[in-house]
Write a protein that holds these residues in place. Sequence first.
Motif, PDB file in Angstrom:
ATOM      1  N   GLY A  25      23.174 -10.370   6.704  1.00  0.00           N
ATOM      2  CA  GLY A  25      22.086 -10.039   5.572  1.00  0.00           C
ATOM      3  C   GLY A  25      20.896 -10.650   5.407  1.00  0.00           C
ATOM      4  N   ILE A  26      20.312 -11.028   6.919  1.00  0.00           N
ATOM      5  CA  ILE A  26      19.105 -11.643   7.028  1.00  0.00           C
ATOM      6  C   ILE A  26      18.028 -10.760   7.372  1.00  0.00           C
ATOM      7  CG2 ILE A  26      17.571 -13.430   7.973  1.00  0.00           C
ATOM      8  CD1 ILE A  26      20.290 -15.286   8.186  1.00  0.00           C
ATOM      9  N   ILE A  27      16.777 -10.883   6.957  1.00  0.00           N
ATOM     10  CA  ILE A  27      15.863  -9.868   7.378  1.00  0.00           C
ATOM     11  C   ILE A  27      14.900 -10.582   8.176  1.00  0.00           C
ATOM     12  CG2 ILE A  27      13.874  -8.477   6.350  1.00  0.00           C
ATOM     13  CD1 ILE A  27      15.500  -8.717   3.513  1.00  0.00           C
ATOM     14  N   ILE A  28      14.627  -9.725   9.242  1.00  0.00           N
ATOM     15  CA  ILE A  28      13.725 -10.469  10.191  1.00  0.00           C
ATOM     16  C   ILE A  28      12.480  -9.364  10.673  1.00  0.00           C
ATOM     17  CG2 ILE A  28      15.353 -11.783  11.317  1.00  0.00           C
ATOM     18  CD1 ILE A  28      15.736  -9.564  13.803  1.00  0.00           C
ATOM     19  N   LEU A  69      16.081 -12.378   0.826  1.00  0.00           N
ATOM     20  CA  LEU A  69      15.847 -11.773  -0.820  1.00  0.00           C
ATOM     21  C   LEU A  69      16.721 -12.933  -1.581  1.00  0.00           C
ATOM     22  CD1 LEU A  69      14.120  -9.692  -2.117  1.00  0.00           C
ATOM     23  CD2 LEU A  69      16.347  -8.455  -2.413  1.00  0.00           C
ATOM     24  N   VAL A  70      15.728 -13.584  -2.382  1.00  0.00           N
ATOM     25  CA  VAL A  70      16.281 -14.526  -3.488  1.00  0.00           C
ATOM     26  C   VAL A  70      15.514 -14.153  -4.727  1.00  0.00           C
ATOM     27  CG1 VAL A  70      16.505 -16.933  -4.212  1.00  0.00           C
ATOM     28  CG2 VAL A  70      16.595 -16.174  -1.796  1.00  0.00           C
ATOM     29  N   ARG A  75      11.889 -14.534   0.637  1.00  0.00           N
ATOM     30  CA  ARG A  75      11.970 -15.972   1.102  1.00  0.00           C
ATOM     31  C   ARG A  75      12.080 -16.434   2.526  1.00  0.00           C
ATOM     32  NH1 ARG A  75      14.383 -20.570   1.477  1.00  0.00           N
ATOM     33  NH2 ARG A  75      16.780 -20.056   1.690  1.00  0.00           N
ATOM     34  N   LEU A  76      11.182 -17.039   2.962  1.00  0.00           N
ATOM     35  CA  LEU A  76      10.830 -17.206   4.463  1.00  0.00           C
ATOM     36  C   LEU A  76      12.174 -18.184   4.564  1.00  0.00           C
ATOM     37  CD1 LEU A  76       9.401 -16.936   7.086  1.00  0.00           C
ATOM     38  CD2 LEU A  76       8.166 -18.717   6.414  1.00  0.00           C
ATOM     39  N   ILE A  77      12.995 -18.184   5.569  1.00  0.00           N
ATOM     40  CA  ILE A  77      13.891 -19.097   6.102  1.00  0.00           C
ATOM     41  C   ILE A  77      13.251 -19.854   7.448  1.00  0.00           C
ATOM     42  CG2 ILE A  77      16.144 -19.481   6.768  1.00  0.00           C
ATOM     43  CD1 ILE A  77      16.966 -16.527   5.544  1.00  0.00           C
TER      44      ILE A  77
END
Length: 117
Positions: A25-28, A69-70, A75-77
């Motif tokens: 679920g992480i966008i890159i 997405l928060v 939001r950058l991780i």
Amino acid sequence: MSLISEQNTFTADVARLINFIHDNGIIISFGECWRPEAMQRIYFLEGKSKTMKNSHGDRLAIDLNFFRLVDGEMRLIQTKDELQFIGDYWTGLDAKNVWGGNWKTIVDCPHFERKVV
């Protein structure tokens, strides 16, 4: 193993890594994939790199940008704690895979590479 064989294995592992990241679920987006010697020299002179050796120049390194997405906002991780499971996955794919988040001198969480001698 020849450089092209190392690059091919690296590329296949990057594909696995991208699928793993998406499955979690992480966008890159891509950061730096290839770096010419002139840019490496700039990074070295600015202290952003400790060496002129450049895995990006050999096409054996990639930097990725991570987002989640928060509350409706992207939001950058970027912390080691948030990305450790991805680094662990990467290094578990092959003994030659190195994650910049595990470095001691310059922690570089977006960086994934294949170490060859």
